[in-house]
Design an enzyme around this catalytic site. Structure first.
Site, mmCIF file in Angstrom:
data_model
loop_
_atom_site.group_PDB
_atom_site.id
_atom_site.type_symbol
_atom_site.label_atom_id
_atom_site.label_comp_id
_atom_site.label_asym_id
_atom_site.label_seq_id
_atom_site.Cartn_x
_atom_site.Cartn_y
_atom_site.Cartn_z
ATOM 1 C CD GLU A 161 -2.930 -1.204 2.274
ATOM 2 O OE1 GLU A 161 -2.723 -0.464 3.248
ATOM 3 O OE2 GLU A 161 -3.862 -2.028 2.245
ATOM 4 C CD GLU A 237 -4.370 -5.901 3.177
ATOM 5 O OE1 GLU A 237 -3.141 -6.047 3.024
ATOM 6 O OE2 GLU A 237 -4.861 -5.050 3.946
#
Length: 646
Positions: A161, A237
């Site tokens: 991320e 995810e």
């Protein structure tokens, strides 16, 4: 690129669904759980997750993120704390991957860095200035997995991320190939679909290096550029939702609709097992809950059963059929095949309010009861019977029934009809091996022991970390103190000496929490040993009120001693809210015993058995964990830790 089949016609009462040819590969996965899991009785716990034919049987991957830095609910140790340091036995994830492989040899293993040791960035909070160093660090981990644990890592990501760097991705591919790891595939960029998709379209060399586009929490949709790349698309995810029945509904909806709406052929849950203290961020955000190693209790939550609807009746490498979609009155269906005549259809009718995930926001939609007629085509028309498994959430009665085997369904001329109520999940399949595994009930839940001791006297510890401690910044490891032949031969040592390249904002201090968050009145005692002359500092603490991503603003009662001969008592980890301070006579390279007692609004401290300060007024916080830690990223040791709580 796969093209969707045209939508079949429907009428007011039913929808006819045609199931013809094949499409893309599928997989369902779980990522790293939490360190409390490694101290549970895994012989009863892990079969719930990993063994074929037992409940969920995760088939796609167990993910590991390696770093000596804080993630959402704590830190994990790196295989290379320092540039000249390699140790492939730290942490619990090696154990977890090996146990997973024992139970399901076909499981896929993926690595994803969430952070990097500070030395990788040469002092900068950035891993890409020296891409060859970062690539070597990552590839060493993959090589160590094979050399020391016989684990084959099949995919590797870039940086969880956070920004990617095209030059680094190309260097990672080059370094993998140079080390005979051509079979390890790269996922990018474990963030959003863009800008990585456009970068792949504009840069042929980058496109050659990347095999999978992975997006986090995509909301079941993708973007045109991602489709144009013709890469495999993954929700790399997802979920991260409280694991009650609504969490199970979230999981049911996205497992189907990630492919239907976004052509994603893998969905990875963060996280696998909620095995960390409940009051840390994202409490109970795993597929199941196992947060009490002291009691052995665990809870098989609804997402486990929902996972089983897919993973017990498919395998990685099965393909989605071209006809998948939404039902006329809401809900969705997918169909998959192994290419050898087997067929599995998974149907979900989750309503909006009973399938909300933690992110992203879910647009409104309606689901009502309906009849759905399915028409098998091609080679599947010869199927005469389908095995049926059903879950009913029963939100109104609050009596859910999960993963129950039903009477087999007769297929007439390739056709069958189902009466579908709201908030149900069905699996219809030719696979006959499905079963609802059963094990003895786990031990009852219990609070953390009010009287607790750990002298760390473990000559050959099974894990590098001590049980029950949850590192929030820094890494605390078992240590064999060869310079002390006396009572402190075996200790717990904070080993990081440099701030990591962080995924989120760490504290400037290191800290490991332990115990019951509801504790108010208690005594914490510990022997401490500073290893930094003049600049060293350590603490013990009580009523620590935050962890994880909030660690930098943690409050509590912190009793510090320093190598310059002073002490301080603060109301915060940052050390700014001073309650008391003075001379202590403490020095580095000598053992000192600290004791902190908190009763109501008053706190007192002892040093080496004598009162050092008393009756400091502490109005807040009212409760929290116990903790140990250091003033900075520095070497320090702890021994004979003890808690007595009221």
């Amino acid at each position: 690129m796969m093209r969707r089949a045209s939508q079949p016609t429907c009428n007011r009462l039913a929808r006819r669904i045609h199931i013809p040819g094949s499409s893309s590969r599928n997989g369902v996965a779980g990522s790293c759980p939490g360190r409390l899991v490694c101290h549970l009785s895994f012989e009863s716990l892990l079969p719930e997750l990993l063994r074929p034919g037992r409940r969920s049987r995760l088939g796609q991957s167990v993910r590991r993120g390696w770093r000596s830095e804080r993630r959402r609910h704590g830190t994990e140790p790196s295989h290379m704390h320092y540039e000249n340091d390699e140790n492939y036995f730290r942490g619990y994830e090696w154990w977890l991957m090996k146990e997973a492989k024992k139970r399901n040899p076909n499981i896929t293993l993926i690595g994803l860095p969430w952070a990097f040791p500070g030395w990788v960035g040469h002092g900068k909070n950035w891993p890409y200035d020296f891409p060859d160093i970062t690539a070597a660090y990552v590839v060493n981990w993959i090589l160590g997995a094979k050399q020391y644990h016989d684990l084959d890592i099949q995919y590797v990501g870039i940086w969880n991320e956070r920004n990617y760097d095209s030059k680094y991705i190309k260097m990672l591919r080059y370094t993998l190939d140079k080390n005979d790891l051509e079979g390890v595939r790269i996922i990018a960029s474990d963030n959003l679909w863009e800008p990585i998709a456009l970068s792949l379209l504009l840069d042929p060399e980058l496109s050659t290096a990347v095999d999978v586009i992975g997006a986090h929490y995509p909301g079941t949709t993708t973007v045109p550029d991602a489709l144009k790349t013709q890469k495999a698309l993954w929700s790399s995810e997802d979920y991260s939702t409280f694991n009650d029945e609504v969490g199970g509904g979230c999981w049911a909806r996205i497992l189907n609709q990630n492919y239907i709406n976004g052509l994603m052929t893998a969905t990875i849950s963060w996280n696998l097992v909620a095995s960390y203290y409940d009051k840390l961020p994202f409490g109970r955000d795993g597929l199941m809950t196992a947060e009490e190693p002291w009691s052995g209790n665990y809870v098989v939550e609804s997402p486990i059963w929902i996972t089983a609807h897919t993973t017990q009746f498919t395998q990685p490498g099965w393909t989605y059929l071209q006809t998948v979609g939404h039902l006329a009155q809401g809900g969705s269906y997918v169909s998959l095949t192994d290419g050898k005549g087997n067929l599995t259809v998974v149907i979900e009718t989750m309503t909006h309010n009973h399938s909300v995930c933690v992110r992203p926001p879910l647009p409104k939609f309606n689901v009502t009861s309906q009849n759905a007629t399915f028409q098998l085509k091609g080679s599947f028309v010869s199927i005469k019977e389908l095995h049926v498994w059903r879950s009913q959430f029963n939100f109104k009665t609050k009596k859910p029934v999960f993963f129950e085997k039903q009477t087999p369904l007769t297929v007439m001329n390739g056709s069958f009809t189902l009466n579908l109520a709201e908030d149900e999940v069905y699996t219809l399949t030719t696979i006959t091996t499905g079963q609802k595994g059963s094990y003895p009930d786990p031990p009852p839940s219990a609070c953390f022991p009010k009287v607790y001791k750990d002298d760390f006297n473990v000559r050959n510890p099974p894990f590098s970390e001590a049980p029950d401690f949850a590192d929030q910044t820094g890494v605390f490891e078992y240590y064999n103190n060869l310079t002390d032949p006396g009572p402190h031969t075996f200790t717990l040592r904070q080993v990081l000496t440099e701030r990591p390249i962080t995924w989120a904002t760490d504290a400037d201090q290191t800290i490991s929490v332990i115990g019951d968050y509801e504790w108010e009145n208690l005594t914490v005692t510990c022997d401490v040993f500073m290893e930094s002359v003049r600049t060293g500092g350590v603490f013990i603490a009580a009523r620590v009120d935050k962890g994880g991503q909030s660690i930098r603003s943690t409050n509590g009662i912190f009793f510090w001693v320093f190598a310059d001969g002073t002490y301080k008592v603060t109301n915060d980890l940052a050390g700014q809210a001073v309650l008391a301070e003075g001379q202590s006579g403490t020095r580095a390279y000598g053992w000192h015993t600290l004791s902190l007692t908190v009763t109501g609004p008053l706190a007192s401290g002892m040093l080496n058995g004598y009162p050092l300060w008393k009756n400091a007024v502490v109005l807040n916080p009212k409760n929290g964990w116990a903790a140990i830690g250091t003033h900075s990223f520095e070497l320090a040791q702890f021994d004979n830790f003890a808690i007595v709580a009221q």
